[in-house]
Design a protein around this motif. Structure first.
Motif, mmCIF file in Angstrom:
data_model
loop_
_atom_site.group_PDB
_atom_site.id
_atom_site.type_symbol
_atom_site.label_atom_id
_atom_site.label_comp_id
_atom_site.label_asym_id
_atom_site.label_seq_id
_atom_site.Cartn_x
_atom_site.Cartn_y
_atom_site.Cartn_z
ATOM 1 N N THR A 1 0.805 -1.227 0.000
ATOM 2 C CA THR A 1 0.000 0.000 0.000
ATOM 3 C C THR A 1 0.835 1.272 0.000
ATOM 4 O OG1 THR A 1 -0.215 -0.033 2.431
ATOM 5 C CG2 THR A 1 -1.957 -1.128 1.157
ATOM 6 N N ARG B 1 3.890 3.744 -1.759
ATOM 7 C CA ARG B 1 4.168 4.127 -3.147
ATOM 8 C C ARG B 1 5.495 3.512 -3.580
ATOM 9 N NH1 ARG B 1 2.764 8.054 -6.951
ATOM 10 N NH2 ARG B 1 4.473 8.786 -8.243
ATOM 11 N N ARG C 1 -4.245 -4.529 -5.105
ATOM 12 C CA ARG C 1 -3.366 -3.530 -5.705
ATOM 13 C C ARG C 1 -3.535 -3.487 -7.215
ATOM 14 N NH1 ARG C 1 1.853 -3.079 -7.930
ATOM 15 N NH2 ARG C 1 2.989 -1.201 -7.291
ATOM 16 N N LEU D 1 -3.557 2.709 -5.376
ATOM 17 C CA LEU D 1 -2.533 2.055 -4.575
ATOM 18 C C LEU D 1 -1.219 1.915 -5.338
ATOM 19 C CD1 LEU D 1 -4.575 -0.742 -2.751
ATOM 20 C CD2 LEU D 1 -3.831 1.478 -1.855
ATOM 21 N N SER E 1 -1.327 9.566 -4.743
ATOM 22 C CA SER E 1 -0.500 10.333 -3.807
ATOM 23 C C SER E 1 -0.483 9.637 -2.450
ATOM 24 C CB SER E 1 -1.051 11.753 -3.653
ATOM 25 O OG SER E 1 -2.367 11.713 -3.113
ATOM 26 N N PHE E 2 0.534 9.934 -1.653
ATOM 27 C CA PHE E 2 0.668 9.385 -0.304
ATOM 28 C C PHE E 2 0.477 10.520 0.683
ATOM 29 C CE2 PHE E 2 3.277 8.751 3.458
ATOM 30 C CZ PHE E 2 2.905 7.479 3.882
ATOM 31 N N TYR F 1 -2.313 6.391 6.749
ATOM 32 C CA TYR F 1 -2.137 7.235 5.568
ATOM 33 C C TYR F 1 -3.238 6.972 4.544
ATOM 34 C CZ TYR F 1 0.385 2.914 4.274
ATOM 35 O OH TYR F 1 0.757 1.598 4.072
ATOM 36 N N ARG G 1 -4.095 6.931 0.294
ATOM 37 C CA ARG G 1 -3.598 6.885 -1.080
ATOM 38 C C ARG G 1 -4.727 7.390 -1.962
ATOM 39 N NH1 ARG G 1 0.499 3.703 -2.542
ATOM 40 N NH2 ARG G 1 0.542 5.199 -4.270
#
Length: 622
Positions: free
Chosen positions: A431, A433, A543, A549, A553-554, A567, A569
């Motif tokens: 999960t 980047r 995924r 995923l 963006s993170f 976090y 995604r």
């Protein structure tokens, strides 16, 4: 502007090389970034760093920064690529599957297990070691065009690449392009004078090596060859002789080697350490480099003056859709950008292993086993830094390799929670980047093996360390110390079933089998919907369906909570939320789960108001 002795500390902090050298110094000396961010300290001239790190640090930093004189405006690689979407499975060939029943894994064994890998969801195979090598753990070549005899034939490799391609899989090869074995014909000819310019060979006297480079006194980076009355440079260890990349013939030959393997159906390469390809002068290294970096001369060879030029030349000699990744040791996020920036045309991905380097147990955990030398909190901080500072770059996401003990053992979880921990680690890997890399057996949650005698070990480095420590510590204490970092834990044969030889071979395996194969084997776990293997399979499938995923963006949240890692995604209208408990105890959830967040995957069967030990949940946000 280039850094000089008149530059201020804040200017070095903004410089890509200066930043990573300073980060490394802070880490080694146990200091935080706040020291250099302090306005008073930040505005001091660079020579004041000697008061912080020790005499000579300023000059050492300037030596390295001189190779990249300007602050570089980084432009990350954009767009889609097959290697960004890939799920990589790293295969340590000697221990994966034995098809000819000689006790050692081989290429035929990989072909036999392609259905297993396809069912798991893997689409890229990373093979290592493969090339014909001698000593050095098979990491350096004796023949760049040959395959290690025990591992198969060229016909086997071609058959593997063809069958993998037919299944929509790719094959990448791990290869060391920085050095050869001392048994390579080039080196034997070099000692005789014919190809001396291929290596770093220096005449002299047996009592006086050319310089002080190396990790221990007097100069282990050099080996004396009395038959030629020459010293040979071996930065990577005994018998691993550094190639002289300043020689254009060497560069041309290495490009030819890589294209040869592409012709056999290989789709890409993962290079061993590439940041040592270009050496500076052969002057003595700073004593401070040994104290801070663990190696004398590091500042002279770790980031040489022509390094980027050589990597660009090599990349230009290969087709554009080939994966080119490489390990870059001793650097950080800023220098990684210099290797992976798309417009520089060097590497697609930088391999960094600093997060797996051994760390001693924290003071509050003195009762932990000696091999439990990592902390989930440290992994969180590592990935937060890379996701933030390297946010548009691309990195391989891996938590295990053939060079380190098993991660679930290193993190020291109680046996009752090892399955939950293994699933949490998988959640992390799939999960974040980057490109997830499964090391064989990781999908089973394998733990360290209970080796009982040095005779059971096969790793040369571990055996050498044991021999050194035994005289000082005694046999039992020396073995315990060695097992804390022994690569053998990750190299035991893959447990395919619960038969006598674990389904790996019909002969005596080349090294002892791992523990617990009666319930940790692949056959059992593939039929158990709650197993670690099944959790990997579900994460891979998720995924592949959720583009966010991969390319999203993170966005980390609840950063002040050290016990959790949470976090988002996000990609266009698609949004996912991940929450993880990094401890072996129940903790309060840092933020409430909204009605718009639907649980997609968890490592627990039921839901709860709190986060249970090592709980990891993935939510789809509507």
């Amino acid at each position: 502007m280039p850094l000089t002795r008149r530059s201020r500390i804040k200017e070095a902090w903004q410089h890509p090389v200066g930043h990573d050298v300073l980060k490394n110094m802070l880490r080694r000396t146990g200091r935080g970034e706040g020291l250099l961010r302090n306005p008073v300290v930040a505005n001091l001239p660079l020579p004041n760093l000697d008061r912080i790190a020790g005499p000579g640090f300023c000059d050492m930093l300037l030596d390295m920064a001189a190779q990249e004189p300007d602050i570089y405006a980084y432009q990350a690689a954009e767009g889609q690529a097959w290697w960004k979407e890939a799920v990589v499975y790293q295969i340590y060939l000697p221990s994966f599957m034995d098809s000819d029943h000689d006790g050692m894994g081989d290429l035929g064994g990989v072909i036999q297990r392609l259905p297993y890998l396809a069912r798991l969801g893997v689409d890229t195979l990373w093979l290592f070691p493969l090339l014909d090598g001698a000593g050095c753990g098979g990491e350096c070549a004796r023949d760049f065009y040959g395959i290690q005899q025990d591992l198969g034939t060229m016909e086997d490799l071609v058959a593997l690449t063809e069958q993998a391609h037919a299944r929509g899989m790719r094959v990448v090869l791990g290869i060391d392009i920085a050095a050869t074995s001392q048994e390579h014909p080039w080196f034997r000819q070099a000692l005789e004078g014919e190809k001396s310019a291929f290596y770093y060979l220096r005449p002299g006297f047996a009592e006086r090596p050319p310089n002080n480079w190396g990790q221990n006194a007097p100069a282990p980076a050099w080996k004396w060859y009395p038959e030629a009355e020459m010293w040979g440079l071996q930065l990577g260890g005994p018998g691993r002789m550094d190639l002289n990349w300043d020689n254009p013939t060497v560069r041309a030959k290495m490009a030819k080697v890589l294209n040869f393997w592409l012709g056999k159906g290989v789709d890409g390469f993962v290079f061993g350490p590439v940041n040592q390809l270009s050496k500076g002068n052969l002057e003595d290294g700073s004593p401070l480099a040994y104290e801070l970096l663990g190696a004398r001369g590091y500042e002279k060879y770790a980031y040489g003056p022509r390094l980027h030029r050589y990597l660009r030349e090599l990349r230009a000699a290969l087709p554009g859709d080939v994966l080119v990744a490489g390990e870059v040791r001793g650097t950080g996020t800023e220098m990684a950008k210099l290797f992976a920036a798309a417009e520089r045309g060097e590497l697609d991905m930088v391999v960094d292993t600093s997060h797996l380097a051994p760390k001693p147990p924290a003071p509050k955990q003195k009762n932990r086993s000696e091999d439990a030398c990592l902390e989930l909190a440290d992994l969180k901080e590592y990935y937060l830094e890379w996701m933030d500072r390297y946010h548009e770059g691309w990195m391989p996401l891996f938590l295990e390799s053939s060079n380190f003990p098993r991660i679930v053992s290193r993190l020291g979880a109680a046996a009752a929670y090892r399955t939950a921990l293994a699933k949490l680690l998988a959640t992390l890997m799939f999960t974040l980047r980057g490109t997830p890399v499964i090391y064989q057996g990781g999908e089973l949650g394998l733990a360290n093996t209970r080796f009982s005698a040095p005779e059971e070990l096969r790793d040369e480095a571990s055996l050498d360390l044991y021999a050194t420590l035994r005289e000082r510590m005694g046999e039992a204490a020396a073995l315990q110390k060695v097992l804390a970092t022994a690569a053998d834990h990750a190299r035991t044969p893959m447990p395919w079933n619960n038969t006598a030889k674990s389904g790996f071979t019909g002969a005596e395996p080349w090294m002892r089998l791992t523990d617990g194969t009666e319930h940790l084997n692949a056959a059992v776990q593939m039929e158990d919907a709650n197993s670690v293997w099944s959790h990997y399979q579900k994460l891979i499938a998720l995924r592949k369906k959720a583009r966010a995923l991969i390319y999203g963006s993170f966005n980390a949240v609840f950063l002040r909570n050290s016990k959790t890692f949470c976090y988002f995604r996000i990609l266009e209208g698609e949004k996912w939320y991940v929450e993880m408990n990094l401890t072996g105890k129940e903790v309060v959830r840092p933020g409430r789960i909204l009605r718009s967040q639907r649980l997609a995957l968890s490592n627990y069967d039921t839901t709860a108001r709190t986060l249970r030990p090592y709980e990891a949940n993935v939510y789809r946000c509507d």
